[in-house]
Design a protein around this motif. Structure first.
Motif, PDB file in Angstrom:
ATOM      1  N   GLU A   1       7.925  -1.484  -0.178  1.00  0.00           N
ATOM      2  CA  GLU A   1       7.169  -2.696   0.125  1.00  0.00           C
ATOM      3  C   GLU A   1       5.771  -2.267   0.563  1.00  0.00           C
ATOM      4  O   GLU A   1       5.616  -1.314   1.328  1.00  0.00           O
ATOM      5  CB  GLU A   1       7.863  -3.474   1.246  1.00  0.00           C
ATOM      6  N   TRP A   2       4.751  -2.957   0.072  1.00  0.00           N
ATOM      7  CA  TRP A   2       3.387  -2.540   0.389  1.00  0.00           C
ATOM      8  C   TRP A   2       3.143  -2.628   1.897  1.00  0.00           C
ATOM      9  O   TRP A   2       3.317  -3.689   2.505  1.00  0.00           O
ATOM     10  CB  TRP A   2       2.366  -3.397  -0.351  1.00  0.00           C
ATOM     11  N   PRO A   3       2.712  -1.526   2.541  1.00  0.00           N
ATOM     12  CA  PRO A   3       2.514  -1.501   3.997  1.00  0.00           C
ATOM     13  C   PRO A   3       1.136  -2.029   4.390  1.00  0.00           C
ATOM     14  O   PRO A   3       0.287  -1.298   4.919  1.00  0.00           O
ATOM     15  CB  PRO A   3       2.663  -0.016   4.325  1.00  0.00           C
ATOM     16  N   GLY A   4       0.913  -3.307   4.150  1.00  0.00           N
ATOM     17  CA  GLY A   4      -0.426  -3.869   4.288  1.00  0.00           C
ATOM     18  C   GLY A   4      -0.954  -3.981   5.693  1.00  0.00           C
ATOM     19  O   GLY A   4      -2.132  -4.297   5.886  1.00  0.00           O
TER      20      GLY A   4
ATOM     21  N   PRO B   1       0.401   7.433   2.230  1.00  0.00           N
ATOM     22  CA  PRO B   1       1.735   7.960   1.894  1.00  0.00           C
ATOM     23  C   PRO B   1       2.501   7.104   0.888  1.00  0.00           C
ATOM     24  O   PRO B   1       3.450   7.587   0.268  1.00  0.00           O
ATOM     25  CB  PRO B   1       2.455   7.975   3.251  1.00  0.00           C
ATOM     26  N   TRP B   2       2.108   5.838   0.721  1.00  0.00           N
ATOM     27  CA  TRP B   2       2.895   4.916  -0.096  1.00  0.00           C
ATOM     28  C   TRP B   2       2.152   4.385  -1.323  1.00  0.00           C
ATOM     29  O   TRP B   2       2.745   3.695  -2.138  1.00  0.00           O
ATOM     30  CB  TRP B   2       3.356   3.740   0.770  1.00  0.00           C
ATOM     31  N   VAL B   3       0.881   4.695  -1.461  1.00  0.00           N
ATOM     32  CA  VAL B   3       0.092   4.058  -2.513  1.00  0.00           C
ATOM     33  C   VAL B   3       0.564   4.443  -3.909  1.00  0.00           C
ATOM     34  O   VAL B   3       0.570   3.611  -4.829  1.00  0.00           O
ATOM     35  CB  VAL B   3      -1.415   4.364  -2.328  1.00  0.00           C
TER      36      VAL B   3
ATOM     37  N   ILE C   1       8.881   1.475   7.279  1.00  0.00           N
ATOM     38  CA  ILE C   1       8.283   1.303   5.954  1.00  0.00           C
ATOM     39  C   ILE C   1       9.074   2.080   4.905  1.00  0.00           C
ATOM     40  O   ILE C   1       9.351   1.577   3.806  1.00  0.00           O
ATOM     41  CB  ILE C   1       6.811   1.745   5.973  1.00  0.00           C
ATOM     42  N   ASP C   2       9.470   3.297   5.248  1.00  0.00           N
ATOM     43  CA  ASP C   2      10.244   4.105   4.296  1.00  0.00           C
ATOM     44  C   ASP C   2      11.581   3.449   3.944  1.00  0.00           C
ATOM     45  O   ASP C   2      12.105   3.641   2.837  1.00  0.00           O
ATOM     46  CB  ASP C   2      10.498   5.496   4.868  1.00  0.00           C
TER      47      ASP C   2
END
Length: 446
Positions: free
Chosen positions: A352-355, A362-364, A340-341
């Motif tokens: 990229e949104w980790p849906g 951590p990504w929002v 994801i990173d």
């Protein structure tokens, strides 16, 4: 509702889904033994129409951290081109890729005979995924794709216009209708319903907990007139009858964005993937918008957003010779923190949104743009996380949904132009769907 990723109109095969499921599971239920006998790493072709700058870093990171499996990115022109190329490859049984960016609902693609079962290979990894991301990559209770998950849905309103006309921030869909009546007096529309995009109706049915299809053994139950559907229909009908909605098309994107920016339409159901586009293209209203919770039905007993995503899943096509390795690679891309990173883009400062994962915290923050929400920027994180936490879906699509969606689009155009009511459209779709399934020799109730 959120600007659509509308399914393309394609013709489905006439085979019953249950028959296809059985044949697919038998022919493609596991990885080919040759993967264990080959010398050196297995190389998997990964087809995607995403920009090269977005995919290359992910492929490079995967290849740098894996010795037994390597990815080869094969750039595709676009969504429909990918779909046609895959159909050709599967039909020819030659040069079939093992990973493909999704271009349609999984059950419909299974109905076409395009996908391998990944049930055995995926199950050891299921605890890595948000449970809400799992249903839409299944058909008949079997997994046919590796979940990519869903984008959280919420609403953004042009707060400056709301305040200018002393309109309350909506918490329910009834509030949206009340706001629409008040805004109409000032020449402002509360929402936009494009004539080619029925996603508002579909999303409302999903939010209400409904589904037009239900699989019961080897038969399908069809119900377009359920209480959930009629509840959704009532909201749409009031918005249309009251003249509270604009009908700007999505087909001219620059004109659409300019209209959204104008202050003449002030409420947008949206998702995280759309925020950067607004940030880059809004001029007049940049900083005037506020993120708010998705409005709820007035009789809702709990807060709910929909987790259904029409394009959920990395596809593993029928004919892939290395299903086990394909699943391992796709799981890494969509759930591993390193994977994801690796999607981070320096120019947009976003991932990229980790849906697909359970914990998106951590990504929002990276998806919340700098200027779009002005003084309300700090509210976005809580709104997004609440949407993820409460995402649910009972939505199921059947083997003929692609054709049904095309018919729905035709009916929707008549709804927004007041030629028919929403209920009349649903009655037509009930009959159309049942007759179409029967014509394909698929068992159906309804």
């Amino acid at each position: 509702m959120p600007q659509p990723r509308v399914p393309h109109r394609v013709t489905l095969s006439a085979a019953a889904l249950t028959t296809v499921l059985a044949l697919t599971a038998t022919a493609c239920g596991g990885s080919d033994d040759s993967s264990n006998q080959s010398k050196g790493p297995v190389t998997l072709d990964y087809w995607s129409w995403s920009e090269t700058k977005n995919v290359d870093p992910v492929v490079a990171k995967f290849n740098a951290t894996h010795t037994d499996i390597k990815l080869k990115f094969v750039k595709q022109a676009d969504n429909p081109g990918t779909a046609q190329n895959l159909r050709n490859a599967v039909a020819a049984k030659k040069d079939v890729p093992c990973l493909v960016q999704n271009f349609g609902e999984v059950p419909s693609l299974v109905g076409e005979g395009l996908l391998s079962s990944v049930d055995k290979e995926l199950k050891p990894y299921l605890d890595r995924f948000n449970p809400a991301a799992l249903p839409s990559v299944q058909a008949g209770g079997t997994y046919y794709a590796v979940p990519t998950g869903f984008n959280p849905t919420f609403m953004m309103i042009n707060r400056s216009v709301y305040d200018k006309y002393d309109v309350a921030v909506p918490k329910t869909w009834d509030d949206v209708i009340a706001a629409g009546k008040k805004l109409k007096k000032h020449g402002v529309y509360v929402m936009n319903l494009a004539g080619e995009d029925p996603s508002t109706l579909v999303n409302l049915v999903q939010q209400a907990g409904g589904s037009w299809y239900e699989q019961k053994g080897d038969s399908w139950k069809i119900d377009f007139l359920s209480p959930e559907s009629l509840k959704a229909a009532d909201i749409v009908q009031q918005l249309v009858d009251g003249g509270m909605v604009a009908n700007q098309t999505y087909q001219d994107r620059p004109a659409l964005i300019s209209y959204f920016d104008s202050g003449k339409m002030v409420s947008l159901p949206t998702q995280t993937w759309q925020l950067q586009n607004y940030e880059l293209n809004y001029k007049k209203s940049l900083g005037d918008w506020q993120p708010i919770d998705l409005p709820q039905f007035s009789d809702a007993t709990e807060f709910t957003t929909s987790s259904y995503s029409a394009n959920n899943g990395v596809l593993v096509p029928k004919g892939c010779e290395h299903v086990k390795e394909a699943v391992e690679a796709a799981v890494w891309m969509k759930t591993d923190k390193t994977g994801i990173d690796s999607t981070y883009q320096k120019d947009t400062k976003q991932y990229e949104w980790p849906g697909a994962v359970k914990d998106v915290t951590p990504w929002v923050d990276s998806v919340v743009t700098d200027k779009l929400f002005g003084t309300h920027k700090s509210e976005a994180r809580g709104v997004i996380l609440k949407s993820v936490e409460h995402a649910r879906s009972n939505w199921t699509v059947g083997p003929n949904y692609t054709g049904v969606f095309a018919e729905l689009q035709d009916q929707w155009a008549k709804i927004v132009t007041k030629k028919i009511t929403v209920k009349q459209a649903l009655e037509h779709l009930q009959e159309f769907t049942v007759d179409d399934l029967k014509s394909k020799n698929i068992n159906v109730e309804g």
